[in-house]
Design a protein around this motif. Structure first.
Motif, mmCIF file in Angstrom:
data_model
loop_
_atom_site.group_PDB
_atom_site.id
_atom_site.type_symbol
_atom_site.label_atom_id
_atom_site.label_comp_id
_atom_site.label_asym_id
_atom_site.label_seq_id
_atom_site.Cartn_x
_atom_site.Cartn_y
_atom_site.Cartn_z
ATOM 1 N N ARG A 1 -11.249 -13.412 6.552
ATOM 2 C CA ARG A 1 -11.601 -12.247 6.409
ATOM 3 C C ARG A 1 -13.239 -12.277 7.223
ATOM 4 O O ARG A 1 -13.517 -11.229 6.312
ATOM 5 C CB ARG A 1 -12.044 -13.012 4.383
ATOM 6 C CG ARG A 1 -10.457 -12.744 4.102
ATOM 7 C CD ARG A 1 -9.311 -11.352 4.319
ATOM 8 N NE ARG A 1 -9.476 -10.413 3.859
ATOM 9 C CZ ARG A 1 -9.334 -9.354 3.346
ATOM 10 N NH1 ARG A 1 -8.227 -8.924 3.389
ATOM 11 N NH2 ARG A 1 -9.945 -7.760 2.900
ATOM 12 N N HIS B 1 -6.931 -7.152 11.283
ATOM 13 C CA HIS B 1 -6.392 -7.207 9.726
ATOM 14 C C HIS B 1 -6.351 -8.776 9.739
ATOM 15 O O HIS B 1 -6.220 -9.431 10.131
ATOM 16 C CB HIS B 1 -4.634 -6.642 9.764
ATOM 17 C CG HIS B 1 -4.421 -7.512 8.782
ATOM 18 N ND1 HIS B 1 -3.854 -7.184 7.786
ATOM 19 C CD2 HIS B 1 -3.312 -8.835 8.830
ATOM 20 C CE1 HIS B 1 -3.338 -8.096 6.514
ATOM 21 N NE2 HIS B 1 -2.971 -8.728 7.727
ATOM 22 N N ASP C 1 -5.298 -11.329 2.413
ATOM 23 C CA ASP C 1 -6.562 -11.607 1.773
ATOM 24 C C ASP C 1 -5.912 -13.082 0.315
ATOM 25 O O ASP C 1 -6.783 -12.863 -0.402
ATOM 26 C CB ASP C 1 -6.109 -10.514 1.003
ATOM 27 C CG ASP C 1 -4.916 -10.009 0.515
ATOM 28 O OD1 ASP C 1 -4.235 -10.825 0.398
ATOM 29 O OD2 ASP C 1 -4.950 -8.190 -0.314
ATOM 30 N N HIS D 1 1.201 -1.248 -0.258
ATOM 31 C CA HIS D 1 -0.018 -0.061 0.227
ATOM 32 C C HIS D 1 0.668 1.624 -0.073
ATOM 33 O O HIS D 1 0.067 2.218 0.109
ATOM 34 C CB HIS D 1 -1.174 0.275 1.381
ATOM 35 C CG HIS D 1 -1.898 -0.696 1.098
ATOM 36 N ND1 HIS D 1 -2.260 -0.905 0.163
ATOM 37 C CD2 HIS D 1 -2.404 -1.945 2.478
ATOM 38 C CE1 HIS D 1 -4.321 -2.111 0.502
ATOM 39 N NE2 HIS D 1 -3.442 -2.661 1.810
HETATM 40 MG MG MG Z 1 -5.323 -6.211 3.327
#
Ligand code: MG
Ligand code: RTP
Length: 142
Positions: free
Chosen positions: A87, A117, A120, A54
């Motif tokens: 998730r 967190h 993913d 990111h």
């Molecule tokens: Mg992420």
């Protein structure tokens, strides 16, 4: 379904609210077992490296600032389909969009302070687990 491992972080906002136990309970009730865990305060370098994907995003500085604002709990969760299951238990990134009953719906206060967190994908799970834990620190079950 395949047994998988995923990296979970209980973020500073949830630790500050004393929600560690409630959140771990969601994982355990959801079929995920804790196989490694550590409480720590991330350095700026650790947070920047962890969220390197990111780096160019406009929210990167805020994200790193938030993740270093207090202690976190890093843990490895194991179970059937653990990456997607985690998730699902977490809910959407923005708590306003998170489904009722998810961790973020119940414990997050904003898109920045969003409680947890979770890795993913299998590739990120592998990288993130070994970012924090050596193989000898992961405790096999059974
Ligand atoms: Mg992420
Ligand atoms: P995470 O990596 O923390 O599990 O969250 P995520 O996959 O649901 O979301 P991701 O896109 O990876 O973003 C990482 C964290 O950055 C913050 N964020 N802020 N202001 C924004 O538009 C924005 N977008 C993302 C969130 O705190 C998110 O958890």
């Amino acid at each position: 379904m395949a047994q998988e491992r995923t990296l979970s972080i209980i973020k500073p906002d949830a630790v500050a609210k004393d929600a560690i136990g409630d959140i771990i309970s969601r994982f355990e009730k959801g079929g995920l077992s804790v196989v490694a865990a550590r409480m720590m305060r991330l350095t700026r370098e650790q947070a920047e490296g962890f969220y390197a994907e990111h780096r160019e995003r406009p929210f990167f500085n805020d994200l790193v600032g938030f993740m270093t604002s207090g202690p976190v709990v890093v843990q490895v969760l194991e179970g059937d389909n653990a990456i997607a299951k985690n998730r699902e238990l977490m809910g959407a990134t923005n708590p306003k969009e998170a489904a009722a009953g998810t961790i973020r719906a119940d414990f997050a206060s904003s898109i920045d302070a969003n409680a947890v967190h979770g890795s993913d994908a299998p590739e990120s799970a592998e990288r993130e687990i070994h970012y924090f834990f050596g193989d000898a620190e992961i405790c096999a079950r059974g």
